[in-house]
Design a protein around this motif. Sequence first.
Motif, PDB file in Angstrom:
ATOM      1  N   VAL A   1      43.600  10.859  -6.908  1.00  0.00           N
ATOM      2  CA  VAL A   1      43.313  11.080  -8.325  1.00  0.00           C
ATOM      3  C   VAL A   1      43.510   9.780  -9.085  1.00  0.00           C
ATOM      4  CG1 VAL A   1      43.928  13.512  -8.253  1.00  0.00           C
ATOM      5  CG2 VAL A   1      45.697  11.809  -8.746  1.00  0.00           C
ATOM      6  N   HIS A   2      42.826   9.664 -10.218  1.00  0.00           N
ATOM      7  CA  HIS A   2      42.936   8.461 -11.053  1.00  0.00           C
ATOM      8  C   HIS A   2      43.144   8.894 -12.494  1.00  0.00           C
ATOM      9  CE1 HIS A   2      41.209   4.265 -12.278  1.00  0.00           C
ATOM     10  NE2 HIS A   2      42.459   4.455 -12.672  1.00  0.00           N
ATOM     11  N   PHE A   3      44.406   8.864 -12.927  1.00  0.00           N
ATOM     12  CA  PHE A   3      44.741   9.238 -14.292  1.00  0.00           C
ATOM     13  C   PHE A   3      44.569   8.035 -15.217  1.00  0.00           C
ATOM     14  CE2 PHE A   3      47.899  12.985 -13.477  1.00  0.00           C
ATOM     15  CZ  PHE A   3      46.892  13.636 -12.772  1.00  0.00           C
ATOM     16  N   PRO A   4      44.222   8.240 -16.467  1.00  0.00           N
ATOM     17  CA  PRO A   4      44.298   7.139 -17.443  1.00  0.00           C
ATOM     18  C   PRO A   4      45.746   6.696 -17.621  1.00  0.00           C
ATOM     19  CG  PRO A   4      43.853   9.232 -18.538  1.00  0.00           C
ATOM     20  CD  PRO A   4      43.739   9.492 -17.068  1.00  0.00           C
ATOM     21  N   PHE A   5      45.903   5.504 -18.180  1.00  0.00           N
ATOM     22  CA  PHE A   5      47.252   4.931 -18.216  1.00  0.00           C
ATOM     23  C   PHE A   5      48.201   5.783 -19.042  1.00  0.00           C
ATOM     24  CE2 PHE A   5      50.396   1.999 -20.193  1.00  0.00           C
ATOM     25  CZ  PHE A   5      51.108   1.730 -19.048  1.00  0.00           C
ATOM     26  N   TRP A   6      47.737   6.334 -20.156  1.00  0.00           N
ATOM     27  CA  TRP A   6      48.651   7.140 -20.984  1.00  0.00           C
ATOM     28  C   TRP A   6      49.159   8.358 -20.205  1.00  0.00           C
ATOM     29  CZ3 TRP A   6      47.534  12.201 -21.848  1.00  0.00           C
ATOM     30  CH2 TRP A   6      46.202  12.610 -21.674  1.00  0.00           C
ATOM     31  N   ALA A   7      48.306   8.912 -19.349  1.00  0.00           N
ATOM     32  CA  ALA A   7      48.745  10.046 -18.546  1.00  0.00           C
ATOM     33  C   ALA A   7      49.680   9.589 -17.431  1.00  0.00           C
ATOM     34  CB  ALA A   7      47.536  10.776 -17.961  1.00  0.00           C
ATOM     35  N   ALA A   8      49.387   8.395 -16.848  1.00  0.00           N
ATOM     36  CA  ALA A   8      50.265   7.859 -15.798  1.00  0.00           C
ATOM     37  C   ALA A   8      51.648   7.547 -16.360  1.00  0.00           C
ATOM     38  CB  ALA A   8      49.646   6.608 -15.186  1.00  0.00           C
ATOM     39  N   VAL A   9      51.700   7.084 -17.604  1.00  0.00           N
ATOM     40  CA  VAL A   9      52.987   6.820 -18.245  1.00  0.00           C
ATOM     41  C   VAL A   9      53.779   8.119 -18.387  1.00  0.00           C
ATOM     42  CG1 VAL A   9      54.053   6.200 -20.438  1.00  0.00           C
ATOM     43  CG2 VAL A   9      52.323   4.724 -19.454  1.00  0.00           C
ATOM     44  N   LEU A  10      53.108   9.165 -18.827  1.00  0.00           N
ATOM     45  CA  LEU A  10      53.797  10.450 -18.969  1.00  0.00           C
ATOM     46  C   LEU A  10      54.266  10.978 -17.622  1.00  0.00           C
ATOM     47  CD1 LEU A  10      51.513  12.250 -21.602  1.00  0.00           C
ATOM     48  CD2 LEU A  10      53.705  11.110 -21.976  1.00  0.00           C
ATOM     49  N   VAL A  11      53.457  10.787 -16.580  1.00  0.00           N
ATOM     50  CA  VAL A  11      53.846  11.243 -15.249  1.00  0.00           C
ATOM     51  C   VAL A  11      55.060  10.471 -14.748  1.00  0.00           C
ATOM     52  CG1 VAL A  11      53.132  11.330 -12.822  1.00  0.00           C
ATOM     53  CG2 VAL A  11      51.565  12.094 -14.608  1.00  0.00           C
ATOM     54  N   GLY A  12      55.033   9.138 -14.887  1.00  0.00           N
ATOM     55  CA  GLY A  12      56.151   8.312 -14.406  1.00  0.00           C
ATOM     56  C   GLY A  12      57.441   8.599 -15.147  1.00  0.00           C
ATOM     57  N   ALA A  13      57.367   8.615 -16.489  1.00  0.00           N
ATOM     58  CA  ALA A  13      58.572   8.881 -17.274  1.00  0.00           C
ATOM     59  C   ALA A  13      59.049  10.312 -17.054  1.00  0.00           C
ATOM     60  CB  ALA A  13      58.302   8.621 -18.754  1.00  0.00           C
ATOM     61  N   GLY A  14      58.103  11.270 -16.954  1.00  0.00           N
ATOM     62  CA  GLY A  14      58.488  12.657 -16.747  1.00  0.00           C
ATOM     63  C   GLY A  14      59.129  12.886 -15.391  1.00  0.00           C
ATOM     64  N   ALA A  15      58.587  12.242 -14.347  1.00  0.00           N
ATOM     65  CA  ALA A  15      59.178  12.388 -13.013  1.00  0.00           C
ATOM     66  C   ALA A  15      60.599  11.840 -12.996  1.00  0.00           C
ATOM     67  CB  ALA A  15      58.311  11.674 -11.979  1.00  0.00           C
ATOM     68  N   SER A  16      60.821  10.680 -13.624  1.00  0.00           N
ATOM     69  CA  SER A  16      62.176  10.114 -13.676  1.00  0.00           C
ATOM     70  C   SER A  16      63.105  11.012 -14.485  1.00  0.00           C
ATOM     71  CB  SER A  16      62.130   8.707 -14.280  1.00  0.00           C
ATOM     72  OG  SER A  16      61.393   7.829 -13.462  1.00  0.00           O
ATOM     73  N   LEU A  17      62.589  11.593 -15.566  1.00  0.00           N
ATOM     74  CA  LEU A  17      63.397  12.508 -16.373  1.00  0.00           C
ATOM     75  C   LEU A  17      63.839  13.718 -15.548  1.00  0.00           C
ATOM     76  CD1 LEU A  17      64.497  13.505 -19.134  1.00  0.00           C
ATOM     77  CD2 LEU A  17      62.229  14.496 -19.539  1.00  0.00           C
ATOM     78  N   VAL A  18      62.898  14.288 -14.789  1.00  0.00           N
ATOM     79  CA  VAL A  18      63.226  15.449 -13.962  1.00  0.00           C
ATOM     80  C   VAL A  18      64.278  15.091 -12.930  1.00  0.00           C
ATOM     81  CG1 VAL A  18      62.311  17.042 -12.232  1.00  0.00           C
ATOM     82  CG2 VAL A  18      61.013  16.592 -14.326  1.00  0.00           C
TER      83      VAL A  18
END
Length: 611
Positions: A343-360
């Motif tokens: 999959v290829h997310f736009p950067f704003w979505a990749a930022v949310l995924v990265g920060a959200g994964a670390s938060l979890v």
Amino acid sequence: MTTISENPTAPAAEPAPAEATGLIGFVPVRVARALTLGGGVLTVASCFLAWTWTRTFPGDLTVYGYPGGLQLQVLVTGLLTTLFALSSYGVKGTRWLTPAGADAAVKLAALAAFATAWYTVAAISITLGGPINLEPGGAVVALATLLALLGALSLPYERPKTLPVDPEDTGWDQFKHRAGNGWTNFKGAFATTGPVRKLPAMNSAVEILIIAGVLAVALGVFTYGVGTEYDELFIGFLITAGLGFAAVNKAGLMAQATQLTGKHQNLSIAGAFIAAALFPFTQTDDQYATLGVYILIFATVALGLNIVVGLAGLLDLGYVAFLGVGAYAAALVSGAPTSPFGVHFPFWAAVLVGAGASLVFGVLIGAPTLRLRGDYLAIVTLGFGEIFRITVMNTDGTSGPDITNGSNGISSIPNLDMLGFDFGAEHSIAGFTIGRFANYFFLMLLIMAVVVLVFRRSGDSRIGRAWVAIREDETAALAMGINGFRVKLIAFALGASLAGLAGTVQAHVTYTVTPEQYLFAGPIPPNSAFLLAAVVLGGMGTMSGPLVGASLLFLIPNKLQFMGSYQLFAFGVALILLMRFRPEGMIANRRNQLEFHENDETPATPVKAGA
């Protein structure tokens, strides 16, 4: 103007007698001041002479009338020595340079000039095969800096009081006592002669101009340090910058600059980001912008760790794992051909995924462990860091599910493309060519601005005050009704998400994420040990301290790679010295400064009106 003193009721120290002497006791004060001033002037003049006859030594020190290379550093320290010496004489127009007293500042300035000059002379002699390769200018600068240092060490100071030896002590206790008294006397030679005077009332425009000048000097020093072209120049830069900073600090100029930036805090922060944004435009190519973007990534993660360690007082030894979680999460959705998700997310979505994964992961790790304290919590977080690294090593399709490609990691991560702006291509801005790393430098600067905003707002909020209460005394905080577990979990989760945010950019900058990038300790940051050192050395609980500490801790190991196996040894010695002389950190808050120096005895000297 009235006397400014921490203890207004304390009797003022009497001025030193005319013939009082300092650390070196055989030189009269008048002669000492003349030696210091004359040595400083001669040091400045010697920088315009040739120091060697051949261009084999880097920097081309063969030119008359034009200082270059290490000569520029000696020139700066010679000017500091001369100006502080003039201030110690009471020359009109120079007293503002030493609001905390001139004698301690001139000692350190003379020491900086001496150390840099003699290091240069030694480097020339070793590189070229002996002191025979020195031109007269090299001999002149060696003699001039020696005279200035001898004169500075002969300036008077208030000798600290020492306690008598207890005759009932053992021989070892008496030895330690005498050694301690000797060390106290030595520190007294460099003690400030009086309290820092408050700034006179100034026009706001003047204050803003002073702040702009301070930021310009900071940008110039950083740019010079990053752009040092050869090893000898960088070592000289460390000597000059370290001792020069100490001299300026002893003079009281740093304290007054802090007063101004504190008065115009928002303007100072905005000015600092503008100065940082100008850094790529000072470079002729993309080589040093590479260091700049990695420093910003490291500094951003260190600022996130400062929430956990500096504000909440939670010792986290596996913090780099959250950086890795964010980097891996962004890499898996980046469209990389080695990603099993495809999959290829736009950067704003990749930022949310990265920060959200670390938060979890922060919540999952913190929820069962944050009821522990101190060393027990540190051991658990250290274990989490190792578990993360081993897990991504084993999820290779053989030892476990095929997610991270094991030791090969996620490679061939494409460059970012936002709104038609390709971060991997060169762009022209106002006639300047901005390369790939400069593009990511600006992006990382925007992310750091977000992290700084979060840090400031959370630190000044009710939850921030609860973090500080937990850090100072958790038992007392719990007794006052603070929910310690919830407060600590918020700090842990927020710090983890900020690290994941930086990790999303790191994945695209490095093209590849591998388990070896996220160790507890290693020769090159970022890793957990260096991140924690950046927070402690920079100043725990402050906003600018970890940024400065992270910049130095990333820059110095990269520049000292030529030392090979001695690199970590020299780096460790430097850290020990820094913590010995400034245990509160390079930029410490008032609470830590008072805590670490509560037993220091600094004689108070009255400040005359108009001085």
